[in-house]
Scaffold this motif. Sequence first.
Motif, short mmCIF file in Angstrom:
data_model
loop_
_atom_site.label_atom_id
_atom_site.label_comp_id
_atom_site.label_asym_id
_atom_site.label_seq_id
_atom_site.Cartn_x
_atom_site.Cartn_y
_atom_site.Cartn_z
N LYS A 75 0.83 -1.20 0.00
CA LYS A 75 0.00 0.00 0.00
C LYS A 75 0.87 1.26 0.00
CE LYS A 75 -3.94 -2.14 2.34
NZ LYS A 75 -4.78 -2.18 3.58
N ASP A 76 1.99 1.19 0.71
CA ASP A 76 2.89 2.34 0.76
C ASP A 76 3.73 2.46 -0.50
OD1 ASP A 76 2.14 3.27 3.29
OD2 ASP A 76 3.46 1.86 4.31
N LEU A 77 4.02 1.31 -1.13
CA LEU A 77 4.85 1.28 -2.33
C LEU A 77 4.12 0.49 -3.42
CD1 LEU A 77 8.28 0.48 -0.62
CD2 LEU A 77 7.61 2.68 -1.62
N PRO A 78 3.21 1.13 -4.13
CA PRO A 78 2.37 0.40 -5.10
C PRO A 78 3.16 -0.32 -6.19
CG PRO A 78 1.46 2.58 -4.66
CD PRO A 78 2.81 2.55 -4.01
N ASP A 79 4.38 0.12 -6.48
CA ASP A 79 5.18 -0.52 -7.52
C ASP A 79 5.93 -1.75 -7.02
OD1 ASP A 79 4.38 1.38 -9.39
OD2 ASP A 79 6.09 2.68 -8.98
N LEU A 80 5.73 -2.12 -5.78
CA LEU A 80 6.41 -3.29 -5.23
C LEU A 80 6.05 -4.53 -6.06
CD1 LEU A 80 8.20 -3.77 -2.63
CD2 LEU A 80 6.11 -4.66 -1.59
N PRO A 81 7.05 -5.28 -6.56
CA PRO A 81 6.76 -6.44 -7.42
C PRO A 81 6.36 -7.67 -6.61
CG PRO A 81 9.13 -6.17 -7.20
CD PRO A 81 8.49 -5.02 -6.46
N LEU A 82 5.14 -7.62 -6.08
CA LEU A 82 4.61 -8.62 -5.16
C LEU A 82 3.40 -9.28 -5.79
CD1 LEU A 82 4.30 -9.80 -2.19
CD2 LEU A 82 2.91 -7.76 -1.72
N SER A 83 3.30 -10.61 -5.64
CA SER A 83 2.17 -11.35 -6.19
C SER A 83 1.67 -12.38 -5.18
CB SER A 83 2.58 -12.06 -7.49
OG SER A 83 1.55 -12.92 -7.94
N TRP A 84 0.40 -12.30 -4.84
CA TRP A 84 -0.22 -13.33 -3.98
C TRP A 84 -0.77 -14.42 -4.90
CZ3 TRP A 84 1.68 -13.00 0.48
CH2 TRP A 84 1.89 -11.78 1.10
N CYS A 85 0.15 -15.25 -5.38
CA CYS A 85 -0.17 -16.20 -6.45
C CYS A 85 -0.59 -17.58 -5.94
CB CYS A 85 1.04 -16.35 -7.36
SG CYS A 85 2.56 -16.77 -6.48
N GLY A 86 -0.42 -17.85 -4.65
CA GLY A 86 -0.79 -19.15 -4.10
C GLY A 86 0.31 -20.19 -4.31
N GLY A 87 0.27 -21.23 -3.47
CA GLY A 87 1.25 -22.30 -3.56
C GLY A 87 0.60 -23.66 -3.55
N LEU A 88 1.04 -24.54 -4.44
CA LEU A 88 0.54 -25.91 -4.55
C LEU A 88 1.66 -26.85 -4.13
CD1 LEU A 88 -1.95 -27.61 -5.60
CD2 LEU A 88 -0.68 -27.79 -7.76
N SER A 89 1.43 -27.69 -3.10
CA SER A 89 2.50 -28.51 -2.53
C SER A 89 2.09 -29.98 -2.46
CB SER A 89 2.84 -28.03 -1.11
OG SER A 89 3.21 -26.67 -1.09
N TRP A 90 3.01 -30.85 -2.86
CA TRP A 90 2.85 -32.29 -2.63
C TRP A 90 4.22 -32.95 -2.49
CZ3 TRP A 90 2.50 -29.95 -7.32
CH2 TRP A 90 3.13 -30.52 -8.42
N ASP A 91 5.11 -32.28 -1.78
CA ASP A 91 6.48 -32.76 -1.68
C ASP A 91 6.76 -33.56 -0.41
OD1 ASP A 91 6.18 -30.52 -0.13
OD2 ASP A 91 8.06 -29.59 -0.69
#
Length: 356
Positions: A75-91
């Motif tokens: 919110k403070d730095l809108p250009d921050l290269p952040l993605s809430w893309c989710g994680g899929l795990s079966w390791d």
Amino acid sequence: MPSPQKIIVIGAGIIGASIAWHLQRKGASVTVVAQRTGGVATPNSFAWINASWGNPEFYFRVRHRSMAEWSRLKKDLPDLPLSWCGGLSWDLPEAELDAYAAQHHGWGYGIQPVNRATSAMIEPALANPPDYALHVAEEGAVEPVAASKLLLENARHQGAILSPGVEVKGLLREGERIVGIQTSEGAMRADHVVLAAGAGTAALAASADVSVLLETPPGLIVHSRPVRKMLNGLVMAPELHLRQTMEGRIIAGSDFGGTDPGNDPQAVADDLFAKVKATLKGGEALELDFHTVGYRPTPKDGLPILGGVDAAPGLYLAVLHSGVTLAPLVGLLAAQEITEGDEDRDLGAFRLSRFA
């Protein structure tokens, strides 16, 4: 009005950048000293933001809180290269996945079991979707070097001084107190010195007779040439963790910390990249661009070392392996502790004094 506190931050990776940015917001007079803008370990990070796997509950709580702090920072730095893309795990074997899911779900983590069809919907490019996996929609990733540079540049615009390309040779001590640093360009004095130098922390601390028990295991990560979008989020398959960067590169390690490269890093990189290609539909078109080998600064017991040092007033340590996940919270709390002088209860388990 009293003069602002003069604070030197050693290190310009994601941790040093976050601490410097938060200190500048607190009104401190900040100088960042580092040989390389963006850090040394940070460019070699998988950059997964999570509260997953093997954590005692108190550490899970801290990591989960820091995930929320990433959203505050965005919110403070809108250009921050952040993605809430989710994680899929079966390791892990299914029984261990179930135990992990039950524990973390009970702690409030947004974790859901999914079948083969759902896994294929989440990640259509998987050549062989798992029959059973766990999905955490709230996990994410950041482009760590770009984020570090954004924080530093914003801090500079607010008055911070950036000194890249400067080698720190040791800490300056007068009596018990740390009063500055000795550099390749001479001495620099300050009210506080923040040591956020990653794998270089132990040697610099030792220059002031402060012992930091630190391991630096190597991790190799492969990077493809940029390609069309193939992955929606993070994929944690057995012996292969991968994601796609905002630049379009598929990056992967045998786990998120990377692969031990042994004596022949190129052979290890080639074998690992072959697994990446076999894991993805259309993977045969992928081309290996380069591999990196990072040395992850990991305190002896695996937990962060954060806070002031009783035997060396004026010195603040910030060294940890979960740097990407914890960066915004560490920056926030460190800045509060340094400028206000009050210790934060959430950091109590992470003091250097626990090794005494």
